[in-house]
Design a protein around this motif. Structure first.
Motif, PDB file in Angstrom:
ATOM      1  N   VAL A  18       0.863  -1.192   0.000  1.00 22.16           N
ATOM      2  CA  VAL A  18       0.000   0.000   0.000  1.00 22.16           C
ATOM      3  C   VAL A  18       0.893   1.234   0.000  1.00 22.16           C
ATOM      4  N   PRO A  19       0.454   2.302  -0.664  1.00 23.23           N
ATOM      5  CA  PRO A  19       1.248   3.533  -0.627  1.00 23.23           C
ATOM      6  C   PRO A  19       1.114   4.205   0.731  1.00 23.23           C
ATOM      7  N   GLY A  20       2.217   4.754   1.207  1.00 25.08           N
ATOM      8  CA  GLY A  20       2.184   5.470   2.474  1.00 25.08           C
ATOM      9  C   GLY A  20       1.712   6.896   2.302  1.00 25.08           C
ATOM     10  N   VAL A  21       1.072   7.405   3.332  1.00 18.13           N
ATOM     11  CA  VAL A  21       0.595   8.774   3.380  1.00 18.13           C
ATOM     12  C   VAL A  21       1.404   9.511   4.442  1.00 18.13           C
ATOM     13  N   VAL A  22       1.898  10.692   4.117  1.00 15.76           N
ATOM     14  CA  VAL A  22       2.659  11.480   5.085  1.00 15.76           C
ATOM     15  C   VAL A  22       1.692  12.006   6.136  1.00 15.76           C
ATOM     16  N   ARG A  23       2.012  11.739   7.386  1.00 16.73           N
ATOM     17  CA  ARG A  23       1.171  12.175   8.506  1.00 16.73           C
ATOM     18  C   ARG A  23       1.842  13.300   9.274  1.00 16.73           C
ATOM     19  N   GLN A  24       1.030  14.046   9.999  1.00 19.19           N
ATOM     20  CA  GLN A  24       1.504  15.114  10.880  1.00 19.19           C
ATOM     21  C   GLN A  24       2.178  14.491  12.099  1.00 19.19           C
ATOM     22  N   VAL A  25       3.349  14.992  12.469  1.00 14.04           N
ATOM     23  CA  VAL A  25       4.055  14.519  13.659  1.00 14.04           C
ATOM     24  C   VAL A  25       3.596  15.350  14.850  1.00 14.04           C
ATOM     25  N   VAL A  26       3.185  14.675  15.921  1.00 13.59           N
ATOM     26  CA  VAL A  26       2.741  15.377  17.129  1.00 13.59           C
ATOM     27  C   VAL A  26       3.951  15.685  18.007  1.00 13.59           C
ATOM     28  N   THR A  27       3.827  16.740  18.804  1.00 15.41           N
ATOM     29  CA  THR A  27       4.929  17.134  19.674  1.00 15.41           C
ATOM     30  C   THR A  27       4.485  17.134  21.128  1.00 15.41           C
ATOM     31  N   ALA A  28       5.481  17.021  22.020  1.00  8.07           N
ATOM     32  CA  ALA A  28       5.228  17.084  23.452  1.00  8.07           C
ATOM     33  C   ALA A  28       4.628  18.448  23.761  1.00  8.07           C
ATOM     34  N   PRO A  29       3.662  18.510  24.626  1.00  8.47           N
ATOM     35  CA  PRO A  29       3.207  17.510  25.591  1.00  8.47           C
ATOM     36  C   PRO A  29       1.973  16.704  25.169  1.00  8.47           C
ATOM     37  N   ASP A  30       1.776  16.425  23.889  1.00 11.41           N
ATOM     38  CA  ASP A  30       0.615  15.642  23.464  1.00 11.41           C
ATOM     39  C   ASP A  30       0.540  14.362  24.292  1.00 11.41           C
ATOM     40  N   PRO A  31      -0.627  14.051  24.890  1.00 13.52           N
ATOM     41  CA  PRO A  31      -0.750  12.902  25.792  1.00 13.52           C
ATOM     42  C   PRO A  31      -0.457  11.545  25.140  1.00 13.52           C
ATOM     43  N   VAL A  32      -0.623  11.407  23.825  1.00 18.49           N
ATOM     44  CA  VAL A  32      -0.353  10.120  23.184  1.00 18.49           C
ATOM     45  C   VAL A  32       1.117   9.727  23.326  1.00 18.49           C
ATOM     46  N   LEU A  33       1.988  10.731  23.504  1.00 19.67           N
ATOM     47  CA  LEU A  33       3.416  10.457  23.640  1.00 19.67           C
ATOM     48  C   LEU A  33       3.798   9.896  25.008  1.00 19.67           C
ATOM     49  N   SER A  34       2.916  10.024  25.974  1.00 18.25           N
ATOM     50  CA  SER A  34       3.243   9.552  27.333  1.00 18.25           C
ATOM     51  C   SER A  34       2.429   8.328  27.757  1.00 18.25           C
ATOM     52  N   ARG A  35       1.679   7.752  26.812  1.00 20.49           N
ATOM     53  CA  ARG A  35       0.910   6.538  27.114  1.00 20.49           C
ATOM     54  C   ARG A  35       1.520   5.350  26.385  1.00 20.49           C
ATOM     55  N   PRO A  36       1.628   4.205  27.059  1.00 20.28           N
ATOM     56  CA  PRO A  36       2.119   3.013  26.351  1.00 20.28           C
ATOM     57  C   PRO A  36       1.174   2.643  25.207  1.00 20.28           C
ATOM     58  N   GLY A  37       1.759   2.291  24.066  1.00 23.08           N
ATOM     59  CA  GLY A  37       0.965   1.853  22.924  1.00 23.08           C
ATOM     60  C   GLY A  37       0.459   0.442  23.125  1.00 23.08           C
ATOM     61  N   VAL A  38      -0.617   0.110  22.460  1.00 27.15           N
ATOM     62  CA  VAL A  38      -1.186  -1.241  22.564  1.00 27.15           C
ATOM     63  C   VAL A  38      -0.490  -2.157  21.563  1.00 27.15           C
ATOM     64  N   GLU A  39      -0.435  -3.437  21.899  1.00 26.98           N
ATOM     65  CA  GLU A  39       0.068  -4.424  20.947  1.00 26.98           C
ATOM     66  C   GLU A  39      -0.906  -4.506  19.783  1.00 26.98           C
ATOM     67  N   VAL A  40      -0.377  -4.832  18.617  1.00 29.25           N
ATOM     68  CA  VAL A  40      -1.189  -4.830  17.402  1.00 29.25           C
ATOM     69  C   VAL A  40      -1.125  -6.192  16.714  1.00 29.25           C
ATOM     70  N   ASP A  41      -2.085  -6.412  15.822  1.00 35.68           N
ATOM     71  CA  ASP A  41      -2.045  -7.547  14.916  1.00 35.68           C
ATOM     72  C   ASP A  41      -1.293  -7.069  13.677  1.00 35.68           C
ATOM     73  N   PRO A  42      -0.085  -7.570  13.429  1.00 33.71           N
ATOM     74  CA  PRO A  42       0.715  -7.081  12.304  1.00 33.71           C
ATOM     75  C   PRO A  42       0.059  -7.269  10.935  1.00 33.71           C
ATOM     76  N   CYS A  43      -0.938  -8.155  10.840  1.00 32.05           N
ATOM     77  CA  CYS A  43      -1.607  -8.406   9.564  1.00 32.05           C
ATOM     78  C   CYS A  43      -2.873  -7.580   9.374  1.00 32.05           C
ATOM     79  N   ASP A  44      -3.284  -6.848  10.392  1.00 29.47           N
ATOM     80  CA  ASP A  44      -4.467  -5.994  10.291  1.00 29.47           C
ATOM     81  C   ASP A  44      -4.205  -4.935   9.219  1.00 29.47           C
ATOM     82  N   PRO A  45      -5.132  -4.749   8.278  1.00 28.22           N
ATOM     83  CA  PRO A  45      -4.922  -3.756   7.216  1.00 28.22           C
ATOM     84  C   PRO A  45      -4.649  -2.344   7.738  1.00 28.22           C
TER      85      PRO A  45
END
Length: 186
Positions: A18-45
Motif C-alpha cells: 500500500v502507498p504510504g501517506v505522510v502524517r503530521q508529527v505530534v509534539t510534546a506535551p501531546d498525551p499520546v506520547l506519554s501513554r504506552p501503545g497497545v500491541e497490534v495484529d501485524p496483519c491488520d490492514p
C-alpha cells in the motif's frame, strides 16, 4: 524466524503493498506520547497502512532515522527505522518496520546525544545499550523477527521502542544538566 543482518529475510517496505501517506508529527506535551501503545495484529490492514505511513513520513523528514506510531498520534506498538547513510551508523539493516518489538538482550551502556521530531527544540544525553537483540513482527506478514544490531542503529531502535512504551528521550536523561537547546542551522 527471520534472523539478523543483512536484510530481515528480504523484507522491504514495498512488501506492505500500500502507498504510504505522510502524517503530521505530534509534539510534546501531546498525551499520546506519554501513554504506552497497545500491541497490534501485524496483519491488520490498518496496521499495514500505519506502517506504510510511518515509512513515508520518515522519508520526507530531514535527518529522521526512526518514527513510532505515537509520534503520528496513534497509540500502537509500531515503528520504522532506517539509519542508511547516517555517518554514525555501522550496522545497517535498511528501512524496516517492526510491530510489538521488545529488547531481549542489551549490553554495554554508552552515552550519546539524541534528538526527536516530537521534541523539536531540545536534545539530550542518554545512556543506551550499544549492542542489542530485538524481537518483533513484520507488518503485513506477521513473521517473527530477531534483529541483532549495534551502535547507532541500536540507539535508534531503543529510542523508538521507548516511544511505543510512552517514553521520550527526556525521560532517560540523567537530569537537566544533560538537556540542550537544539542548534538551528540556517
Amino acid at each position: 524466524m527471520i534472523d539478523e543482518y543483512p536484510g530481515l529475510g528480504g523484507w522491504t517496505p514495498d512488501h506492505l503493498g500500500v502507498p504510504g501517506v505522510v502524517r503530521q508529527v505530534v509534539t510534546a506535551p501531546d498525551p499520546v506520547l506519554s501513554r504506552p501503545g497497545v500491541e497490534v495484529d501485524p496483519c491488520d490492514p490498518e496496521v499495514v497502512q500505519l506502517a506504510a505511513d510511518l515509512v513515508a513520513t520518515m522519508r520526507v523528514s530531514p535527518g529522521c532515522v526512526g518514527l513510532a506510531a505515537p509520534q503520528v498520534g496513534v497509540g500502537a506498538q509500531v515503528f520504522s527505522v532506517d539509519v542508511t547513510g547516517h555517518p554514525k551508523a555501522v550496522t545497517v539493516h535498511g528501512t524496516f518496520v517492526l510491530c510489538n518489538a521488545r529488547v531481549v538482550e542489551a549490553t554495554r551502556l554508552r552515552p550519546g546525544r539524541e534528538g526527536c521530531m516530537s521534541v523539536p527544540d531540545l536534545t539530550g544525553d542518554v545512556k543506551r545499550a550499544s549492542r542489542l537483540v530485538v524481537e518483533g513482527a513484520l507488518p503485513g506478514t506477521g513473521e517473527p523477527v530477531r534483529l541483532v544490531t549495534d551502535g547507532f542503529e541500536a540507539r535508534a531502535l531503543q529510542h523508538e521502542i521507548d516511544h511505543c512504551a510512552g517514553l521520550l528521550f527526556l525521560d532517560r536523561v540523567a537530569g537537566a544538566h544533560a538537556i540542550y537547546q537544539r542548534k538551528v542551522y540556517l
